[in-house]
Design an enzyme around this catalytic site. Structure first.
Site, PDB file in Angstrom:
ATOM      1  N   HIS A   1      20.882  15.977  13.165  1.00 28.65           N
ATOM      2  CA  HIS A   1      19.587  16.208  13.813  1.00 28.65           C
ATOM      3  C   HIS A   1      19.276  15.072  14.783  1.00 28.65           C
ATOM      4  O   HIS A   1      19.806  13.969  14.640  1.00 28.65           O
ATOM      5  CB  HIS A   1      18.472  16.250  12.758  1.00 28.65           C
ATOM      6  CG  HIS A   1      18.479  17.456  11.884  1.00 28.65           C
ATOM      7  ND1 HIS A   1      18.493  17.378  10.514  1.00 28.65           N
ATOM      8  CD2 HIS A   1      18.450  18.777  12.184  1.00 28.65           C
ATOM      9  CE1 HIS A   1      18.476  18.604   9.989  1.00 28.65           C
ATOM     10  NE2 HIS A   1      18.454  19.475  10.986  1.00 28.65           N
TER      11      HIS A   1
ATOM     12  N   CYS B   1      13.819  13.251   6.249  1.00 21.96           N
ATOM     13  CA  CYS B   1      13.913  14.670   5.863  1.00 21.96           C
ATOM     14  C   CYS B   1      13.268  14.976   4.527  1.00 21.96           C
ATOM     15  O   CYS B   1      12.972  16.124   4.217  1.00 21.96           O
ATOM     16  CB  CYS B   1      15.332  15.183   5.827  1.00 21.96           C
ATOM     17  SG  CYS B   1      16.596  14.003   5.773  1.00 21.96           S
TER      18      CYS B   1
HETATM   19  C1  CIR Z   1      21.361  20.129   5.666  1.00 25.23           C
HETATM   20  O1  CIR Z   1      22.506  20.043   6.125  1.00 25.23           O
HETATM   21  O2  CIR Z   1      20.547  20.947   6.065  1.00 25.23           O
HETATM   22  C2  CIR Z   1      20.974  19.172   4.564  1.00 25.23           C
HETATM   23  N1  CIR Z   1      22.096  18.941   3.715  1.00 25.23           N
HETATM   24  C3  CIR Z   1      20.448  17.869   5.127  1.00 25.23           C
HETATM   25  C4  CIR Z   1      19.175  18.046   5.902  1.00 25.23           C
HETATM   26  C5  CIR Z   1      18.687  16.772   6.472  1.00 25.23           C
HETATM   27  N2  CIR Z   1      17.443  16.946   7.115  1.00 25.23           N
HETATM   28  C6  CIR Z   1      16.971  16.136   8.050  1.00 25.23           C
HETATM   29  O3  CIR Z   1      17.649  15.232   8.500  1.00 25.23           O
HETATM   30  N3  CIR Z   1      15.760  16.385   8.523  1.00 25.23           N
END
Ligand code: CIR
Length: 266
Positions: A165, A252
C-alpha cells in the site's frame, strides 16, 4: 487536529492464513499477535483515543486490518471495496459500526468496478494522496474524489510499485513532515514536504503513525526511532512483529478519526 476515536478488530485464529507477499517470514503466532494487539489498544488509549474494540471474525483472516475497509474524515465516512477478493466481505461487517459515529446519509460506499483499500489513503490536511496499487484502481480513486469533493477535499493519485500500500512506503507525520522509503523520495507530488528517508534494512518502519502529537514507531527499528525523535517528535513504541509477517503495519490495525460532533449518534 486530534483523533478522539479509534476502531480496531481483534485478530482471529485464521490470521495465520492472512495474505502475504513475504511467506519466508513464516506464519504469525496467534497468541503473540493477540498480546501485541492488546498493547496497541492500550497505546491508542494512552494517547487519548476512545477505542472501539470489535470481536475477532474468523471468516476473514485479514479482518484485524480495519484501516483498509473505510476512509474516515470528520464530515463523512466511505466504505471501500478491497482489491483483495478474500477481504471483500469485511466491509459489510464495518458498515453498522460506522453508524454509531456517522448518520447514514454521511456514509458512502464505493461501487463496482472501483477497488480501494484504506492502506493506500494518506490524508494530508484537506488533501488525500491515494496510491494506485494492486489493490486500488483509478476508478476507486475517482469515486473517492467525487464523494469527498463537496466537503472541500482534493484527491491526488500516486502511482507506485514495490510495496503493498502507499502507506507501507510513506506516511504523513503532520507539521509538513513525511517519513518514507527511498523509492518514494523523488515523487513530484511530495516535493513540497520535509522528508525523512528510512534505511532499507528498516523499511518496515516507514509505516509509523502520528497520533495526537506523538509518533508510534514499530519496536525494533532503532535508526528510524532516532530519526523521528531528532525531528522533534515524542515517540511511543509498539511491537507489531506478528503482523509484519502478513504485510501488516502499525497503521493498518486501526481506523483513527474524529467525527464532527453533530454526527455523533444520540
Ligand atoms: C493484506 O494483504 O491485505 C493483509 N495481509 C495486510 C493488510 C495491511 N494493511 C495495510 O497496510 N493497511
Amino acid at each position: 487536529m486530534m483523533f478522539q476515536q479509534a476502531i480496531v478488530r481483534k485478530p482471529c485464529k485464521a490470521l495465520i492464513n492472512g495474505l502475504t507477499d513475504h511467506p519466508e517470514l513464516g506464519a504469525p503466532d496467534y497468541e503473540k499477535a493477540l498480546a501485541q494487539h492488546a498493547e496497541y489498544v492500550k497505546t491508542l488509549e494512552r494517547l487519548g483515543a476512545k477505542v472501539t474494540v470489535l470481536e475477532a471474525d474468523e471468516n476473514y483472516p485479514d479482518s484485524c486490518f480495519v484501516e483498509d475497509v473505510a476512509v474516515l474524515c470528520p464530515e463523512c465516512a466511505v466504505l471501500t471495496r478491497p482489491g483483495a477478493p478474500s477481504r471483500a466481505g469485511e466491509v459489510e461487517q464495518m458498515a453498522p459500526v460506522l453508524e454509531q459515529f456517522y448518520p447514514k446519509e454521511k456514509i458512502f460506499s464505493l461501487q463496482p468496478p472501483a477497488t480501494l483499500e484504506g492502506g493506500d489513503v494518506m490524508k494530508v490536511g484537506k488533501q488525500f494522496f491515494v496510491g494506485l496499487s494492486h489493490r486500488t484502481n483509478q476508478e476507486g480513486i475517482n469515486q473517492l474524489a467525487q464523494i469527498l469533493a463537496p466537503y472541500g477535499y482534493t484527491v491526488t493519485a500516486v502511482p507506485f510499485e514495490g510495496v503493498l500500500h502507499l502507506k507501507t512506503g510513506a506516511v504523513y507525520l503532520e507539521n509538513g513532515q513525511m517519513l518514507m522509503k527511498n523509492t518514494f523520495f523523488d515523487m513530484p507530488c511530495f516535493a513540497e514536504y520535509k522528508k525523512m528517508v528510512v534505511p532499507d534494512q528498516e523499511d518496515y518502519a516507514a509505516n509509523c503513525v502520528w497520533f495526537n502529537g506523538k509518533v508510534i514507531v514499530p519496536a525494533g527499528y532503532p535508526t528510524v526511532l532516532e530519526m523521528v525523535k531528532k525531528a522533534g517528535y515524542e515517540t511511543v513504541l509498539c511491537d507489531t512483529s506478528e503482523y509484519k509477517k502478513i504485510d501488516g503495519g502499525l497503521s493498518c490495525l486501526s481506523l483513527r478519526f474524529s467525527p464532527q460532533t453533530e454526527n455523533l449518534a444520540e
